[in-house]
Scaffold this motif. Structure first.
Motif, PDB file in Angstrom:
ATOM      1  N   GLY A 211      16.979  20.273  42.321  1.00  0.00           N
ATOM      2  CA  GLY A 211      17.988  19.842  43.280  1.00  0.00           C
ATOM      3  C   GLY A 211      17.639  20.166  44.720  1.00  0.00           C
ATOM      4  N   SER A 212      16.453  20.746  44.963  1.00  0.00           N
ATOM      5  CA  SER A 212      16.046  21.047  46.338  1.00  0.00           C
ATOM      6  C   SER A 212      15.567  19.774  47.047  1.00  0.00           C
ATOM      7  N   ILE A 213      15.430  19.878  48.371  1.00  0.00           N
ATOM      8  CA  ILE A 213      15.049  18.722  49.188  1.00  0.00           C
ATOM      9  C   ILE A 213      13.557  18.778  49.502  1.00  0.00           C
ATOM     10  N   LEU A 214      12.859  17.674  49.241  1.00  0.00           N
ATOM     11  CA  LEU A 214      11.440  17.547  49.564  1.00  0.00           C
ATOM     12  C   LEU A 214      11.213  16.177  50.174  1.00  0.00           C
ATOM     13  N   GLY A 215      10.746  16.149  51.413  1.00  0.00           N
ATOM     14  CA  GLY A 215      10.489  14.867  52.068  1.00  0.00           C
ATOM     15  C   GLY A 215      11.727  14.009  52.206  1.00  0.00           C
TER      16      GLY A 215
ATOM     17  N   ALA B 119      -0.718  27.400  39.889  1.00  0.00           N
ATOM     18  CA  ALA B 119      -2.053  27.274  39.306  1.00  0.00           C
ATOM     19  C   ALA B 119      -2.583  25.851  39.388  1.00  0.00           C
ATOM     20  N   PHE B 120      -1.689  24.867  39.383  1.00  0.00           N
ATOM     21  CA  PHE B 120      -2.146  23.474  39.325  1.00  0.00           C
ATOM     22  C   PHE B 120      -1.021  22.552  39.816  1.00  0.00           C
ATOM     23  N   VAL B 121      -1.395  21.517  40.541  1.00  0.00           N
ATOM     24  CA  VAL B 121      -0.451  20.515  41.019  1.00  0.00           C
ATOM     25  C   VAL B 121      -1.065  19.140  40.871  1.00  0.00           C
ATOM     26  N   GLN B 122      -0.271  18.198  40.405  1.00  0.00           N
ATOM     27  CA  GLN B 122      -0.738  16.806  40.350  1.00  0.00           C
ATOM     28  C   GLN B 122       0.426  15.863  40.565  1.00  0.00           C
ATOM     29  N   ILE B 123       0.236  14.892  41.429  1.00  0.00           N
ATOM     30  CA  ILE B 123       1.241  13.869  41.685  1.00  0.00           C
ATOM     31  C   ILE B 123       0.835  12.600  40.952  1.00  0.00           C
ATOM     32  N   ASN B 124       1.728  12.078  40.136  1.00  0.00           N
ATOM     33  CA  ASN B 124       1.428  10.889  39.341  1.00  0.00           C
ATOM     34  C   ASN B 124       1.724   9.633  40.151  1.00  0.00           C
ATOM     35  N   ASP B 125       0.858   9.396  41.139  1.00  0.00           N
ATOM     36  CA  ASP B 125       1.075   8.261  42.038  1.00  0.00           C
ATOM     37  C   ASP B 125       0.118   7.106  41.761  1.00  0.00           C
ATOM     38  N   GLY B 126      -0.526   7.135  40.610  1.00  0.00           N
ATOM     39  CA  GLY B 126      -1.454   6.056  40.274  1.00  0.00           C
ATOM     40  C   GLY B 126      -2.817   6.205  40.907  1.00  0.00           C
ATOM     41  N   LYS B 127      -3.003   7.288  41.672  1.00  0.00           N
ATOM     42  CA  LYS B 127      -4.289   7.478  42.342  1.00  0.00           C
ATOM     43  C   LYS B 127      -5.271   8.259  41.474  1.00  0.00           C
ATOM     44  N   ALA B 128      -4.815   8.660  40.287  1.00  0.00           N
ATOM     45  CA  ALA B 128      -5.678   9.343  39.298  1.00  0.00           C
ATOM     46  C   ALA B 128      -6.387  10.542  39.889  1.00  0.00           C
TER      47      ALA B 128
ATOM     48  N   LEU C 150       3.517  19.454  48.012  1.00  0.00           N
ATOM     49  CA  LEU C 150       4.233  19.817  46.793  1.00  0.00           C
ATOM     50  C   LEU C 150       3.922  21.264  46.415  1.00  0.00           C
ATOM     51  N   LYS C 151       2.665  21.648  46.535  1.00  0.00           N
ATOM     52  CA  LYS C 151       2.273  23.017  46.218  1.00  0.00           C
ATOM     53  C   LYS C 151       2.961  24.020  47.152  1.00  0.00           C
ATOM     54  N   ASP C 152       2.989  23.701  48.452  1.00  0.00           N
ATOM     55  CA  ASP C 152       3.642  24.587  49.420  1.00  0.00           C
ATOM     56  C   ASP C 152       5.123  24.749  49.102  1.00  0.00           C
ATOM     57  N   HIS C 153       5.731  23.663  48.623  1.00  0.00           N
ATOM     58  CA  HIS C 153       7.157  23.718  48.291  1.00  0.00           C
ATOM     59  C   HIS C 153       7.409  24.633  47.099  1.00  0.00           C
ATOM     60  N   PHE C 154       6.483  24.628  46.146  1.00  0.00           N
ATOM     61  CA  PHE C 154       6.685  25.389  44.914  1.00  0.00           C
ATOM     62  C   PHE C 154       6.158  26.816  44.978  1.00  0.00           C
ATOM     63  N   LYS C 155       5.269  27.112  45.921  1.00  0.00           N
ATOM     64  CA  LYS C 155       4.681  28.451  45.921  1.00  0.00           C
ATOM     65  C   LYS C 155       5.658  29.504  46.423  1.00  0.00           C
TER      66      LYS C 155
ATOM     67  N   THR D  36       8.102   9.018  42.906  1.00  0.00           N
ATOM     68  CA  THR D  36       7.174   9.153  41.802  1.00  0.00           C
ATOM     69  C   THR D  36       7.439  10.478  41.094  1.00  0.00           C
ATOM     70  N   THR D  37       6.602  10.809  40.139  1.00  0.00           N
ATOM     71  CA  THR D  37       6.747  12.068  39.418  1.00  0.00           C
ATOM     72  C   THR D  37       5.531  12.934  39.663  1.00  0.00           C
ATOM     73  N   ALA D  38       5.648  14.197  39.290  1.00  0.00           N
ATOM     74  CA  ALA D  38       4.543  15.123  39.499  1.00  0.00           C
ATOM     75  C   ALA D  38       4.579  16.209  38.430  1.00  0.00           C
ATOM     76  N   GLU D  39       3.494  16.964  38.371  1.00  0.00           N
ATOM     77  CA  GLU D  39       3.359  18.071  37.426  1.00  0.00           C
ATOM     78  C   GLU D  39       2.947  19.311  38.199  1.00  0.00           C
ATOM     79  N   VAL D  40       3.623  20.409  37.926  1.00  0.00           N
ATOM     80  CA  VAL D  40       3.300  21.693  38.559  1.00  0.00           C
ATOM     81  C   VAL D  40       3.140  22.738  37.458  1.00  0.00           C
TER      82      VAL D  40
END
Length: 590
Positions: free
Chosen positions: A293-297, A340-349, A329-334, A272-276
């Motif tokens: 290009g980093s590895i996540l999950g 400041a904000f993280v959202q995963i676009n997984d349809g869970k709104a 996702l936040k831990d990966h990016f911090k 899926t996609t996400a926003e950070v």
């Protein structure tokens, strides 16, 4: 015993002469020589019946009379298989080449995988390549299959190596050892055992890893504790084959001796996609450069700046594995800075965020007031972060998609406007904050006190705010600047020449010559301080060029000093300028 070999000549005529030497006796063995049907230019002959241990140089000398020998090789039947790398011009060619996995080459079944470090997926790795195969032959193999590589190479040396894998808990490490021992990786059967020297039993030793396997590929086989599992009994399994049903996954664990109480496989897209969002543009750019290009999950994610983001703080993340939680996702990016904000676009709104306040009292007030409040049509959850040592950090859940970080900030700043703050003027010089607090606590519990001692910020916790001392100092500095300007004009811009005020234009270099302030700025991370030194040193600020350097006395490297700050500058103005490098947690001007 005997073995096989090959000889290459400079021209086809020499090769044909060599083929006539079939039946020649070498060390008691009659060798067989024939033209190699796979040789495109007809310069190669294949040899059989060569005595074991025959030296390549001796073989070359045997055929020197037929013509110029370019290459001679005696195959070692006991040599380990090799690993090849091929790169194609297009993704379509690479995908077609992947279909050749399982092909038998000289008795070796090859396995072909996308190279873990290939961002465009056009570079492939070929495992279990016959030990005698050169890069030209591997290239010919792909060319004959209709996919000509742009680059081809074959590694020499040992075909396997060892590796080390660590898990978060001993239970998961034990499950991995039970489950993955004897599994196939890169065409080879790996051995997985617990490291007996591991004190916490979270370390595994992996043997027979094929040469060329990247660490990302090895990590991809990991099983993780679910981020939302409080008792750590819920696991996530990544890279499950798309055709595998939940029953088959359950059987897989059961056969390994660990029968699950519950098992499920997500349907639909595996990614899926996400926003950070970060607090500032430089940190966002750094994250895009560092984490693309980093590895996540177990998957290679793509990180790009959102071109529609006006303040350049928003990143788009694609290829996020299904099941990844926003906390992960936040831990990966911090690692690049404050998120400041993280959202995963997984349809869970829903998404997650983080809010920090200056003090724990306001943070607790925000929890009490805004937990369950409505934001963008959804009821958000607000809880204290239990990992926050000063209890000023909140975790926000169920944030609706599309909410901007500014909206989240505006929603929460109402808790900082609770009419609990007082301004105190005419405080005598030298009064400490403890004395002021004692004076006011007769009316009730005092949550915070700061004394603005001529702009030095000597308050509790180094508080930031306006006070009587700072305003007076700013007025005096403004008056001084006006006086300097007038005196400079009066003396024709020549200043005072020599004497106590030195020499030069206006006040030259002396007592008031280079009158300026010094700033102290602290960032949330050492990376912010480094970014400030690299990007803001020498930048123009209010008509002057400031100098920025990392404070060597700072234990965590998060503090910088700023010299050449123009007179009259407030800490708010300096903070705003320095925030281009990262989140500023403290700022002072003196």
């Amino acid at each position: 015993g005997t073995t096989s070999g090959e000889v290459r000549f400079s021209d086809p005529t020499a090769a044909r002469r060599a083929a006539g030497q079939s039946g020649t006796v070498v060390d008691g063995h009659a060798i067989q020589v024939e033209l190699d049907a796979k040789s495109k230019d007809g310069t190669k002959v294949a040899l059989r019946g060569l005595p074991m241990g025959l030296d390549c140089n001796r073989l070359k000398a045997l055929f020197q009379g037929c013509g110029l020998v370019k290459f001679a090789d005696v195959k070692d039947p006991n040599a380990p298989p090799r690993t090849g790398q091929v790169r194609f011009d297009t993704l379509e060619q690479a995908n077609a080449a992947l279909g050749l996995t399982g092909t038998i080459l000289d008795g070796h079944e090859i396995a072909i995988r996308v190279h873990a470090g290939s961002k465009d997926h056009t570079k492939l790795q070929v495992y279990n390549v016959p030990p005698s195969m050169a890069w030209q032959e591997l290239k010919d193999f792909f060319t004959q299959a209709g996919q000509t590589p742009a680059f081809c190479d074959v590694t020499s040396g040992s075909s396997t190596t060892t590796a080390e894998v660590r898990y978060e808990t001993a239970a998961v490490a034990q499950m991995a050892a039970n489950t993955l021992n004897g599994s196939i990786l890169g065409g080879a059967t790996i051995t997985v055992t617990l490291d007996v020297s591991s004190q916490d039993n979270t370390k595994l030793m992996v043997a027979n890893v094929p040469a060329g396997i990247e660490w990302q590929e090895l990590k991809a086989i990991a099983i993780k504790v679910h981020a939302g599992s409080k008792d750590q009994t819920k696991l996530q399994v990544f890279n499950v084959p798309p055709s595998m049903a939940w029953q088959e996954l359950k059987d897989f664990f059961t056969q390994a001796g660990q029968t699950p109480a519950f098992c499920d496989v997500s349907s639909g897209s595996s990614t899926t996609t996400a926003e950070v969002r970060y607090e500032d543009a430089p940190t966002a750019q750094m994250a895009a450069n560092s984490l693309n290009g980093s590895i996540l999950g177990g998957a290679t994610i793509t990180v790009t700046l959102d071109m529609a983001s006006q303040d350049k703080t928003k990143l788009n993340v694609s290829n996020v594995p299904a099941g990844i939680e926003w906390q992960e996702l936040k831990d990966h990016f911090k690692q690049c800075g404050t998120v400041a904000f993280v959202q995963i676009n997984d349809g869970k709104a829903k998404g997650g965020g983080e809010v920090r306040f200056d003090d724990a009292t306001t943070a607790q007030h925000a929890v009490d007031t805004l937990n369950g409040s409505n934001l963008g049509g959804a009821n958000i959850t607000v809880t204290l972060d239990m990992n926050s040592q000063d209890r000023t950090k909140l975790i926000i859940g169920n944030i609706p998609p599309g909410i901007e970080w500014q909206e989240l900030k505006d929603h929460f700043k109402q808790c900082s406007q609770d009419n609990t703050k007082l301004m105190v003027a005419n405080v005598p010089a030298g009064i400490e904050w403890q004395e002021l607090k004692d004076h006011f606590k007769q009316c009730g519990t005092v949550a915070f006190v700061k004394v603005n001692d001529e702009g030095k910020g000597k308050g509790k916790g180094g508080g930031k705010g306006k006070g009587c001392g700072g305003d007076a100092m700013q007025q005096m500095q403004a008056q001084m600047q006006t006086m300097m300007k007038m005196m400079g004009e009066q003396f024709g811009g020549k200043g005072f020449g020599g004497g106590a005020f030195g020499a030069g234009g206006s006040f030259g270099g002396g007592f008031l010559a280079n009158a300026s302030l010094t700033g102290e700025v602290r960032y949330g991370t050492p990376m912010g301080a480094q970014m400030a030194m690299m990007s803001l040193n020498g930048t123009p600020f209010k008509g002057a060029n400031i100098t920025v350097g990392v404070d060597q006395s700072s234990k965590d490297g998060s503090k910088v000093w700023v010299s050449g700050v123009p007179l009259g500058t407030t800490w708010q103005e300096l903070k705003e300028h320095m925030s281009w490098a990262g989140a500023v947690v403290f700022c002072n001007v003196k």
